[in-house]
Structure formats: structure tokens, C-alpha cells
Write an enzyme that holds these catalytic residues in place. Structure first.
Site, PDB file in Angstrom:
ATOM      1  N   PHE A  28      53.858  33.188  20.375  1.00 22.74           N
ATOM      2  CA  PHE A  28      54.471  32.048  20.309  1.00 22.74           C
ATOM      3  C   PHE A  28      54.301  30.994  20.456  1.00 22.74           C
ATOM      4  O   PHE A  28      54.375  29.606  20.187  1.00 22.74           O
ATOM      5  CB  PHE A  28      56.059  32.217  20.631  1.00 22.74           C
ATOM      6  CG  PHE A  28      56.933  31.328  20.125  1.00 22.74           C
ATOM      7  CD1 PHE A  28      57.543  30.881  19.149  1.00 22.74           C
ATOM      8  CD2 PHE A  28      57.869  30.719  21.207  1.00 22.74           C
ATOM      9  CE1 PHE A  28      58.515  30.222  17.945  1.00 22.74           C
ATOM     10  CE2 PHE A  28      59.020  29.961  20.589  1.00 22.74           C
ATOM     11  CZ  PHE A  28      59.085  29.450  19.404  1.00 22.74           C
ATOM     12  N   ARG A  88      64.593  21.098  25.347  1.00 23.24           N
ATOM     13  CA  ARG A  88      64.670  22.098  24.495  1.00 23.24           C
ATOM     14  C   ARG A  88      62.988  22.118  24.545  1.00 23.24           C
ATOM     15  O   ARG A  88      62.157  21.463  23.683  1.00 23.24           O
ATOM     16  CB  ARG A  88      64.881  23.100  23.381  1.00 23.24           C
ATOM     17  CG  ARG A  88      66.554  22.718  23.617  1.00 23.24           C
ATOM     18  CD  ARG A  88      67.783  22.756  22.705  1.00 23.24           C
ATOM     19  NE  ARG A  88      68.891  23.226  22.019  1.00 23.24           N
ATOM     20  CZ  ARG A  88      69.596  22.078  23.079  1.00 23.24           C
ATOM     21  NH1 ARG A  88      70.026  21.708  23.098  1.00 23.24           N
ATOM     22  NH2 ARG A  88      70.920  22.585  22.893  1.00 23.24           N
ATOM     23  N   ARG A 132      66.641  25.292  31.248  1.00 22.53           N
ATOM     24  CA  ARG A 132      67.106  24.113  30.992  1.00 22.53           C
ATOM     25  C   ARG A 132      68.743  23.436  31.648  1.00 22.53           C
ATOM     26  O   ARG A 132      68.358  22.113  31.886  1.00 22.53           O
ATOM     27  CB  ARG A 132      67.676  24.394  29.052  1.00 22.53           C
ATOM     28  CG  ARG A 132      66.886  22.847  28.526  1.00 22.53           C
ATOM     29  CD  ARG A 132      67.151  23.824  27.140  1.00 22.53           C
ATOM     30  NE  ARG A 132      68.668  23.952  26.997  1.00 22.53           N
ATOM     31  CZ  ARG A 132      69.330  23.804  26.348  1.00 22.53           C
ATOM     32  NH1 ARG A 132      69.342  22.379  26.545  1.00 22.53           N
ATOM     33  NH2 ARG A 132      70.798  24.414  26.393  1.00 22.53           N
ATOM     34  N   ARG A 136      74.351  24.141  16.006  1.00 26.01           N
ATOM     35  CA  ARG A 136      73.674  23.231  16.068  1.00 26.01           C
ATOM     36  C   ARG A 136      72.727  22.906  14.912  1.00 26.01           C
ATOM     37  O   ARG A 136      71.733  24.479  14.817  1.00 26.01           O
ATOM     38  CB  ARG A 136      73.021  22.772  17.346  1.00 26.01           C
ATOM     39  CG  ARG A 136      71.829  21.954  17.483  1.00 26.01           C
ATOM     40  CD  ARG A 136      72.243  22.064  18.836  1.00 26.01           C
ATOM     41  NE  ARG A 136      70.791  21.034  19.578  1.00 26.01           N
ATOM     42  CZ  ARG A 136      69.307  21.016  19.555  1.00 26.01           C
ATOM     43  NH1 ARG A 136      68.916  22.171  19.029  1.00 26.01           N
ATOM     44  NH2 ARG A 136      68.923  20.571  19.974  1.00 26.01           N
ATOM     45  N   HIS A 182      62.910  22.778  19.323  1.00 26.99           N
ATOM     46  CA  HIS A 182      63.880  22.405  18.635  1.00 26.99           C
ATOM     47  C   HIS A 182      65.408  21.503  19.485  1.00 26.99           C
ATOM     48  O   HIS A 182      66.040  21.676  19.875  1.00 26.99           O
ATOM     49  CB  HIS A 182      65.351  23.491  18.932  1.00 26.99           C
ATOM     50  CG  HIS A 182      65.357  24.507  17.693  1.00 26.99           C
ATOM     51  ND1 HIS A 182      64.847  24.783  16.012  1.00 26.99           N
ATOM     52  CD2 HIS A 182      63.675  25.544  17.725  1.00 26.99           C
ATOM     53  CE1 HIS A 182      64.612  25.980  15.526  1.00 26.99           C
ATOM     54  NE2 HIS A 182      63.659  26.348  16.061  1.00 26.99           N
ATOM     55  N   TYR A 186      65.525  33.449  25.417  1.00 25.17           N
ATOM     56  CA  TYR A 186      66.291  32.161  24.985  1.00 25.17           C
ATOM     57  C   TYR A 186      67.015  32.307  26.597  1.00 25.17           C
ATOM     58  O   TYR A 186      67.232  31.185  27.575  1.00 25.17           O
ATOM     59  CB  TYR A 186      67.507  32.573  24.119  1.00 25.17           C
ATOM     60  CG  TYR A 186      66.990  32.233  22.784  1.00 25.17           C
ATOM     61  CD1 TYR A 186      65.968  32.919  22.570  1.00 25.17           C
ATOM     62  CD2 TYR A 186      67.512  31.326  22.561  1.00 25.17           C
ATOM     63  CE1 TYR A 186      65.118  32.630  21.060  1.00 25.17           C
ATOM     64  CE2 TYR A 186      66.335  30.685  20.891  1.00 25.17           C
ATOM     65  CZ  TYR A 186      64.991  31.640  20.262  1.00 25.17           C
ATOM     66  OH  TYR A 186      64.788  31.167  19.297  1.00 25.17           O
ATOM     67  N   ARG A 197      62.690  37.527  21.594  1.00 24.44           N
ATOM     68  CA  ARG A 197      63.357  36.447  21.485  1.00 24.44           C
ATOM     69  C   ARG A 197      64.766  36.829  21.898  1.00 24.44           C
ATOM     70  O   ARG A 197      65.490  35.437  22.964  1.00 24.44           O
ATOM     71  CB  ARG A 197      63.746  36.281  20.129  1.00 24.44           C
ATOM     72  CG  ARG A 197      62.712  35.303  19.483  1.00 24.44           C
ATOM     73  CD  ARG A 197      63.681  35.572  17.877  1.00 24.44           C
ATOM     74  NE  ARG A 197      64.464  33.976  17.935  1.00 24.44           N
ATOM     75  CZ  ARG A 197      64.929  33.824  16.946  1.00 24.44           C
ATOM     76  NH1 ARG A 197      65.655  34.483  15.461  1.00 24.44           N
ATOM     77  NH2 ARG A 197      65.836  32.714  17.191  1.00 24.44           N
ATOM     78  N   ASN A 241      66.356  30.204  10.970  1.00 23.86           N
ATOM     79  CA  ASN A 241      66.301  28.565  10.624  1.00 23.86           C
ATOM     80  C   ASN A 241      66.412  28.395   9.201  1.00 23.86           C
ATOM     81  O   ASN A 241      67.173  29.005   8.089  1.00 23.86           O
ATOM     82  CB  ASN A 241      64.809  29.088  11.115  1.00 23.86           C
ATOM     83  CG  ASN A 241      64.555  28.717  11.981  1.00 23.86           C
ATOM     84  OD1 ASN A 241      64.941  27.782  12.895  1.00 23.86           O
ATOM     85  ND2 ASN A 241      63.319  28.996  12.061  1.00 23.86           N
TER      86      ASN A 241
HETATM   87 FE1  HDD Z   1      62.972  30.316  19.118  1.00 24.12          FE
HETATM   88  C1  HDD Z   1      65.083  27.863  20.697  1.00 24.12           C
HETATM   89  C2  HDD Z   1      64.832  29.306  15.935  1.00 24.12           C
HETATM   90  C3  HDD Z   1      61.599  32.245  17.336  1.00 24.12           C
HETATM   91  C4  HDD Z   1      62.248  30.694  22.142  1.00 24.12           C
HETATM   92  N1  HDD Z   1      65.021  28.893  18.156  1.00 24.12           N
HETATM   93  C5  HDD Z   1      65.550  28.029  19.424  1.00 24.12           C
HETATM   94  C6  HDD Z   1      66.716  27.249  18.370  1.00 24.12           C
HETATM   95  C7  HDD Z   1      66.599  27.876  16.761  1.00 24.12           C
HETATM   96  C8  HDD Z   1      65.263  28.564  16.794  1.00 24.12           C
HETATM   97  C9  HDD Z   1      67.520  27.453  15.783  1.00 24.12           C
HETATM   98  C10 HDD Z   1      67.740  26.013  18.886  1.00 24.12           C
HETATM   99  C11 HDD Z   1      68.943  26.627  19.345  1.00 24.12           C
HETATM  100  C12 HDD Z   1      69.615  25.653  19.635  1.00 24.12           C
HETATM  101  O1  HDD Z   1      69.915  24.547  18.482  1.00 24.12           O
HETATM  102  O2  HDD Z   1      69.920  25.111  20.965  1.00 24.12           O
HETATM  103  N2  HDD Z   1      63.372  30.609  16.974  1.00 24.12           N
HETATM  104  C13 HDD Z   1      64.580  30.306  15.454  1.00 24.12           C
HETATM  105  C14 HDD Z   1      63.701  31.226  15.090  1.00 24.12           C
HETATM  106  C15 HDD Z   1      62.920  32.421  15.230  1.00 24.12           C
HETATM  107  C16 HDD Z   1      62.835  32.211  16.151  1.00 24.12           C
HETATM  108  C17 HDD Z   1      64.531  31.379  13.703  1.00 24.12           C
HETATM  109  C18 HDD Z   1      62.593  33.270  14.288  1.00 24.12           C
HETATM  110  C19 HDD Z   1      62.533  33.996  13.181  1.00 24.12           C
HETATM  111  N3  HDD Z   1      61.892  30.984  19.680  1.00 24.12           N
HETATM  112  C20 HDD Z   1      61.352  32.229  18.665  1.00 24.12           C
HETATM  113  C21 HDD Z   1      60.330  33.111  19.423  1.00 24.12           C
HETATM  114  C22 HDD Z   1      61.112  32.201  20.642  1.00 24.12           C
HETATM  115  C23 HDD Z   1      61.288  31.223  20.771  1.00 24.12           C
HETATM  116  C24 HDD Z   1      59.502  33.892  18.788  1.00 24.12           C
HETATM  117  C25 HDD Z   1      60.149  32.429  22.322  1.00 24.12           C
HETATM  118  C26 HDD Z   1      59.573  33.975  22.214  1.00 24.12           C
HETATM  119  N4  HDD Z   1      63.528  29.238  20.630  1.00 24.12           N
HETATM  120  C27 HDD Z   1      63.065  29.738  21.786  1.00 24.12           C
HETATM  121  C28 HDD Z   1      63.130  28.823  23.407  1.00 24.12           C
HETATM  122  C29 HDD Z   1      64.705  27.883  22.546  1.00 24.12           C
HETATM  123  C30 HDD Z   1      64.442  28.220  21.082  1.00 24.12           C
HETATM  124  C31 HDD Z   1      62.304  28.521  24.057  1.00 24.12           C
HETATM  125  C32 HDD Z   1      64.184  26.810  22.951  1.00 24.12           C
HETATM  126  C33 HDD Z   1      65.629  25.845  23.310  1.00 24.12           C
HETATM  127  C34 HDD Z   1      66.373  27.056  23.215  1.00 24.12           C
HETATM  128  O3  HDD Z   1      65.991  28.229  22.900  1.00 24.12           O
HETATM  129  O4  HDD Z   1      67.596  27.177  23.606  1.00 24.12           O
HETATM  130  O5  HDD Z   1      63.844  29.766  23.864  1.00 24.12           O
END
Ligand code: HDD
Length: 704
Positions: free
Chosen positions: A178, A89, A386, A129, A92, A379, A375, A165
Site C-alpha cells: 500500500f 489523511r 492524525r 464520509r 482520502h 487505521y 488494514r 470504496n
Molecule cells: Fe484505506 C483511509 C478505504 C486499503 C490505509 N481508506 C481510508 C478511507 C477509506 C479507505 C474510505 C477514508 C476514511 C475516512 O473517510 O476517514 N482503504 C480503503 C479501501 C481499501 C483500503 C476500500 C481496500 C479495500 N487503506 C488500505 C490499505 C491501507 C490503508 C491496504 C494500509 C495498509 N486508509 C489507510 C489509512 C487511512 C485510510 C492510511 C488514511 C486516513 C485514515 O486511514 O483514517 O490508514
């Protein structure tokens, strides 16, 4: 056996009949190996089902000759191995997860049609998770970092992913920022370090230019980012979502997870040392708890509010850098989550689980929070790279547990084999093929949208400091000191003075006293100028609910007490401590200089759980030291024993001692206080062990 309907199943029944004894098999001049009795075990095969006769030696032209290209068994095995890793990832990457269920205790039928939130008593299976954000998948569990808190509910109406979170606000207001935020916090690209740390120039450079992050900065510099256990953190959905009822009316909602064990954090020095002692500390803790049947539990609570109520707030609830204080909109507890099953396979489940905030169910909808809106795209997109295929929803941990059907077809790693000639809708040719469902299908809340299109940040998002100030001022004196010290530590790692100065400038808007403490800690001769604030800072009422210490419970439940002993330790005292600690809901670990067994005063042998040098006191919530005078004198010369007691004392833990234990404290030059208790007064020890000894802190370290 795999639960996936992939046809990949161990071959049963074909067993090598080797009998009960070891069979020695000759393998030419290369040596020999032992094939143990395998009874009813499945035969080892290739991925094509071919039984393998020798899994230890590749096919060679002669005993000393080259390996042959013909060896398809070798090639298949190595090829598969070469492809075992998938991209981690982007954020995270490091996490741990478990299966469990959600049970609704209060119906929200007035507000939503979502069955998961209306059917009281129903248990919805789920997978949760919990992760760190910045570090790679092999990084340690305990750096100062936000914890991700992602829950996938397998509801009767499809999967609902609540991807939050352990902190109720975020750094930025718009998803377009982001990638910059994450690039800034991750390892610096030219040098590939620091790993899993925000204490470096690029992070604070970006933050110093992003005043909207100041509220989140207060949270991440608090001890919330140093959790004792993932079982002791809160979770927040952060954004406002909408609940939509049968009449199509919508109500805003914020989701909160509250741990039954209360919140508990470590101290910074402790977290650093845990990382060295056990980099899997949180993962192991969750595994141990679930394996022992101590299933972690959280309450799910909601804050519900209407558009009219939202209009009266002094901030915009669509701004994810803001929270709604619990004192303004109280939390209503509506259910509980229990994690009660460890995954069978870490990769298949915890690694491959794919959360998407866009996964909602009928009756739950999105708000216009611009971070959430981004978001909703990110994802799904990331899962494609991924997990490598648009069919990632077919992986068992991601598949809905309700019936699902549509006309999406083909793609990499397609596991389904849909029959028939119809793969479109509408159609007249297949009466039993899936159709839309107007009544029960997902419908977006009908929200009026007006105004000019543009790349605009709403004026209502302009107040960056008021809630940061409210947070800091709501903390108690210990928490404020920890927060100020964390800022000093982080900024002391920043090489560029102008970044440090810019940050202290922002802090002046948060609280002048905080800015001064940090400036002093950083050796600044005068306070830097505060940047212009877009709007005047509001003086919001204090919110005690924002405190961490206030949410800690005086309890030993789910905790661990380490008992340092040696040969000659008093059997009665050890037994009494074990019983009292266990009765209080905690586990006991016996620590001694040597693993194996220790001989106690009554001649009995006690099993030792951990060797002193490898099991420092940072692993425990409280410690007891029960030693003979002779053992105390010997351990007084051992650095690991001195560190054990000094750290327990320095990390504000209760220490129970007998006469030998007292002697060891003396050798370690520890001046006893109210947190050091004679083990004879066991009730007092147990009561004291339920909390940290905050009052001790001033005597052990200088905080900012
Ligand atoms: Fe995110 C993963 C939580 C903003 C893009 N995010 C990810 C995970 C969590 C969060 C808990 C891990 C999920 C797992 O266990 O697989 N993210 C947040 C929270 C945000 C947040 C609480 C704001 C309130 N995230 C955020 C933004 C973006 C992303 C603004 C993109 C524009 N986040 C991602 C991602 C991830 C991710 C890159 C990485 C791995 C995945 O998604 O599955 O898409």
C-alpha cells in the site's frame, strides 16, 4: 452548543447591555469600530473564561508603540490559531460527510448475532464520509478518482465501521504494497505535482509492474470515477467478511451500498470543467440536498456464501482484486441508509471522524484477505498521529453511543475523569467496575489454520487478467469507448515510452481490441509485446451488472435543470418548465447574464439564481433556453452563452428551446438532434432530460 462533555460551553447570561442601537467605541488614534446590539448573545471570553473587552486591538505600549508581550489574550488567540491544522489523511484527505441512520428491513439472524443486522425496524445512527483518494484536503471534488465510502454505525454493541470504496475491487493483493501504491499515485516527490491525478509517470510505472491491479484499472478508467454526485455512487465493503451466528457458525459476506437515485456519472470533459466552475461541486451538492430535505438514501445489500461455495469459484474470494459477480451470488437487500443531518461543524465531525476496519461488533468478523489484515493495523495507527492521542475515541463523532467502559487511562487530552482506586481487571476492590462478558462479548470465529509460515502469495491469487477482461467485455459500446479514451488520456501524460508500452502490453491480455485502440490513440506504430501471464486468462461469462449505464435510472429525481433566460423571456414557458421539472423531482436554477431579477413578457420580475459566466451548463443535468429574439441575438455574441449551449450539447444533455433558444443554438453552430426539444412539447423534454443522449456522442467527439 458543543455536544462534547468537555466543559467548553458558551457563557450564557452575561451580556453586554448595549441597547438596540449601534454603539461607537473610541479606540484612540487607531480609528473606531461599531459594536452592534448583541441582545442575548454569549460574552466572548478567553479559553479560561475571562471576558474579553476588545477583540480588535492588541495591547500596545502607546498608540504608535510596540505590542506588548504581556498581551496574554493576543498570545492565546494566535497560539490557538497557529495550531488549528492537524495532519490531513495520508489518503482520502478530501471528503464530505453527514449523519443519518441505518434501518434494517430483513433480519440476518440465521447468520449473525450482530443486533444491527438482526433487529428489523431498528434505526441505528451513523456517520458517513465520502472522499476522493489521491488529492489533498483542499483539492477539487471531481478528478478522476476512486471515491471512499466509509460508514460508522453507532450500534448498541459498539461502533461498526464499514470502510469501503465505490469500486468493488482494489489495486493490490497485500497490504505491504500500500505505501508504494500511494507514493506512486500522489504528487511526485521532487516536483510536488500533479495534485489529485493519476495521469503521471510514477503511477503508471508502478501499475505497469503490478499486473494484479489490471482489474481495478478497468474500473478506474471507466466513468465510475467521474460521479455526478456522491448521492449517485455505489459503495462496496470489498473484502469478504464473516458473519458469525449464535452457534458459532460463520458465513462469508460482501457488503454493497446501492443509491436510490441510481448511478450517474459525468463525462471526462464535463468533470474537468466542473472542477474549474465549482471545485466543491460534490460537497455543495450533498449540503444542498440535505439542507433542502432531499435526504440521500442507499440500500444495503449482501452477498452471502459458504466456504463450500467459495471453493467452487474459479478465483479466490480472499483476493481483493476479485469480485463475485452478482449473477453468481445474488444480492439480498437487507436495509437502507438515509443521510439526513449535516454536521454542525466540519472540522469537529467530518475531519475528526476516525474510521477503522477493525471496528466490528459481535457477530461480524474478518476474513483472511491479506489486504484487510493489514488494514486492521493501519487505521488505528494513523488516527494516533492524525488526531494526536490514543483518546481519539472520546471525540464526540467517534465515541460509541452505547455505554462503554474499561480500565484504559490517561494519555493526551483525556476527557474522562474516572473515580476510585481501581483501574485494573480482575479485581476484588470495585464490584461495580467493568468486567468481561463471555456470552455477549466479541469472539473471533474459530477457524482452523494450517500450513507453513512464510512470505507467500497464494497460487489462487495468480490470475490477474480474467476479471479485468470480463469487466471490459461486459461494458456497452459507449462505456468501452470512454474507458479506452481514458487510458489514452492518462497514458498520453506519461513521459516515458517504455511505461506506455508496458501498459498496452498488459491490455492485450484484457482484450486485444482495447490494446489496439489505446495503441492507436497513443500513436504507436505497432502493438508492444504482452508480458507473460502467470496463468491462462479465463473466458468468464459477461456480467451486465458490471455496467454503469445499465445502473443509471431514467429519472430527474435529485437532479438540477438550468434555465437560461433574459429580460423579455416568455413568462408562461418558464413557469411551465419550472412546474414540470419540479414535479419530476428536480430543482430549477434560473440563469441570466446578470444576477438580480429579469423582467419577463408579462411584466413580472423573476429572481435569477446564477450569473451566466459563473454558472456554466456543466452544473446541470439538462438545460432549457427561453429567450426573446433580441436577447438571443445579444447572447449570441457572448462567449459564456455559446459555451453554455455547446457544452450542454457536447455533454450529451437534453436541451429544451423556444424560438430564441433555437436561434442561440444556430449561432453556436449546433446541429439539432433528437435531444434538442421544443419547449412547447414539455412532456418530451422531461422524458428526454431523464437520460444522457448517448447516441449524440459520435457527432461531438472522437473516442478511442
Ligand atoms: Fe484505506 C483511509 C478505504 C486499503 C490505509 N481508506 C481510508 C478511507 C477509506 C479507505 C474510505 C477514508 C476514511 C475516512 O473517510 O476517514 N482503504 C480503503 C479501501 C481499501 C483500503 C476500500 C481496500 C479495500 N487503506 C488500505 C490499505 C491501507 C490503508 C491496504 C494500509 C495498509 N486508509 C489507510 C489509512 C487511512 C485510510 C492510511 C488514511 C486516513 C485514515 O486511514 O483514517 O490508514
Amino acid at each position: 452548543m458543543t455536544k462534547a462533555n468537555t466543559g467548553v460551553q458558551p457563557v450564557k447570561g452575561k451580556t453586554a447591555k448595549s441597547g438596540p442601537e449601534d454603539v461607537t467605541v473610541s479606540v484612540g488614534s487607531g480609528g473606531e469600530w461599531h459594536q452592534t446590539a448583541i441582545g442575548d448573545q454569549p460574552v466572548l471570553t478567553t479559553n479560561q473564561g475571562l471576558p474579553i473587552s476588545d477583540n480588535q486591538n492588541s495591547l500596545r505600549a502607546n498608540p504608535n508603540g510596540p505590542t506588548l508581550l504581556e498581551d496574554f489574550i493576543l498570545r492565546e488567540k494566535i497560539t490557538h490559531f497557529d495550531h488549528e491544522r492537524i495532519p490531513e489523511r495520508i489518503v482520502h484527505a478530501r471528503g464530505t460527510g453527514a449523519h443519518g441512520f441505518f434501518e434494517l428491513t430483513q433480519s440476518l439472524e440465521q447468520y449473525t448475532t450482530a443486533k444491527v443486522l438482526t433487529e428489523v425496524g431498528e434505526q441505528t445512527p451513523l456517520f458517513t464520509r465520502i472522499s476522493t483518494v489521491a488529492g489533498g484536503s483542499g483539492s477539487a471534488d471531481t478528478p478522476r478518482d476512486v471515491r471512499g465510502f466509509a460508514v460508522k454505525f453507532y450500534t448498541k454493541e459498539g461502533n461498526w465501521d464499514l470502510v469501503g470504496n465505490n469500486i468493488p475491487v482494489f489495486f493490490i493483493q497485500d497490504a505491504i504494497k500500500f505505501p508504494d501504491l500511494i507514493h506512486a499515485v500522489k504528487m511526485e516527490p521532487d516536483r510536488g505535482f500533479p495534485q489529485a491525478a493519476s495521469a503521471h509517470d510514477t503511477f503508471w510505472d508502478y501499475i505497469s509492474l503490478t499486473p494484479e491491479s489490471m482489474h481495478m484499472v478497468m474500473w478506474i478508467m471507466s466513468d465510475r470515477t467521474l460521479p455526478r454526485s456522491v448521492r449517485m455512487i455505489e459503495g462496496f465493503g470489498i473484502h469478504s467478511f464473516r458473519l458469525v451466528n449464535a452457534a458459532g457458525e460463520s458465513t462469508f459476506v460482501k457488503f454493497h451500498w446501492r443509491p436510490k437515485l441510481g448511478l450517474q456519472s459525468t463525462l471526462w470533459d464535463e468533470a474537468v470543467k466542473i472542477a474549474g466552475a465549482d471545485s466543491d461541486f460534490h460537497r455543495r451538492d450533498l449540503f444542498d440536498a440535505i439542507s433542502a430535505g432531499d435526504f440521500p438514501e442507499w440500500e444495503l445489500a449482501v452477498q452471502l456464501f459458504s466456504q463450500e461455495e467459495a471453493d467452487a469459484f474459479t478465483f479466490d474470494h480472499l483476493d481483493p482484486t476479485k469480485l463475485i459477480p452478482e449473477e453468481w451470488v445474488p444480492l439480498q437487500v437487507i436495509g437502507r441508509m438515509v443521510l439526513n443531518r449535516w454536521p454542525d461543524n466540519f472540522f469537529a465531525e467530518t475531519e475528526q471522524v476516525a474510521f477503522c476496519p477493525s471496528h466490528v461488533v459481535p457477530g461480524i468478523d474478518f476474513s483472511n484477505d491479506p489486504l484487510l489484515q493489514g488494514r486492521l493495523f493501519s487505521y488505528l495507527d494513523t488516527q494516533l498521529s492524525r488526531l494526536g492521542s490514543a483518546n481519539f475515541h472520546q471525540i464526540p463523532v467517534n465515541a460509541p453511543q452505547c455505554p462503554f467502559a474499561n480500565h484504559q487511562r490517561d494519555g493526551h487530552m483525556q476527557m474522562a475523569q474516572p473515580a476510585g482506586r481501581v483501574s485494573y481487571e480482575p479485581n476484588t476492590l470495585a464490584a461495580d467496575s467493568p468486567r468481561e462478558q463471555l456470552e455477549t462479548g466479541f469472539r473471533s470465529a474459530a477457524v482452523d489454520e494450517t500450513g507453513a509460515k512464510g512470505r507467500i502469495r497464494a497460487e489462487s491469487f495468480a490470475d490477474h487478467y480474467s476479471q479485468a477482461r470480463q469487466f471490459y467485455r461486459s461494458q456497452n459500446a459507449f462505456e468501452q469507448a470512454h474507458l479506452a479514451s481514458a487510458l489514452v488520456f492518462e497514458l498520453s501524460k506519461v513521459e516515458h515510452p517504455h511505461i506506455r508500452e508496458a501498459m498496452v502490453g498488459h491490455l492485450r491480455h484484457v482484450e486485444e481490441d482495447l490494446a489496439q485502440r489505446v495503441a492507436f490513440g497513443l500513436g504507436m506504430s505497432k502493438l508492444p509485446q504482452a508480458p507473460a501471464a502467470a496463468v491462462a486468462v479465463q473466458e468468464l461469462d459477461l456480467s451486465p451488472a458490471l455496467q454503469l449505464i445499465g445502473k443509471m435510472k431514467d429519472t430527474l429525481e435529485g437532479r438540477v435543470v438550468g434555465v437560461l433566460i433574459a429580460d423579455g423571456s416568455d413568462a408562461t414557458s418558464i413557469d411551465a418548465v419550472k412546474q414540470a421539472v419540479t414535479a419530476a423531482g428536480a430543482k430549477v436554477k434560473i440563469i441570466a447574464a446578470k444576477i438580480g431579477e429579469a423582467k419577463l413578457t408579462d411584466g413580472s420580475l423573476l429572481k435569477v439564481d446564477g450569473q451566466l459566466a459563473g454558472t456554466p451548463s456543466v452544473m446541470f443535468d439538462a438545460v432549457a433556453i427561453i429567450l426573446s429574439d433580441k436577447a438571443a441575438a445579444l447572447l449570441g455574441k457572448e462567449a459564456a452563452a455559446i459555451d453554455f449551449v455547446r457544452d450542454a450539447f457536447g455533454h450529451l444533455k437534453a436541451i429544451g428551446v423556444d424560438k430564441g433558444g433555437e436561434a442561440l443554438l444556430k449561432t453556436a453552430a449546433i446541429e439539432q438532434d433528437a435531444g434538442v426539444i421544443a419547449i412547447g412539447t414539455l412532456d418530451r423534454f422531461i422524458a428526454t432530460a431523464k437520460t444522457r443522449q448517448w447516441e449524440r456522442e459520435a457527432s461531438v467527439r472522437t473516442l478511442a
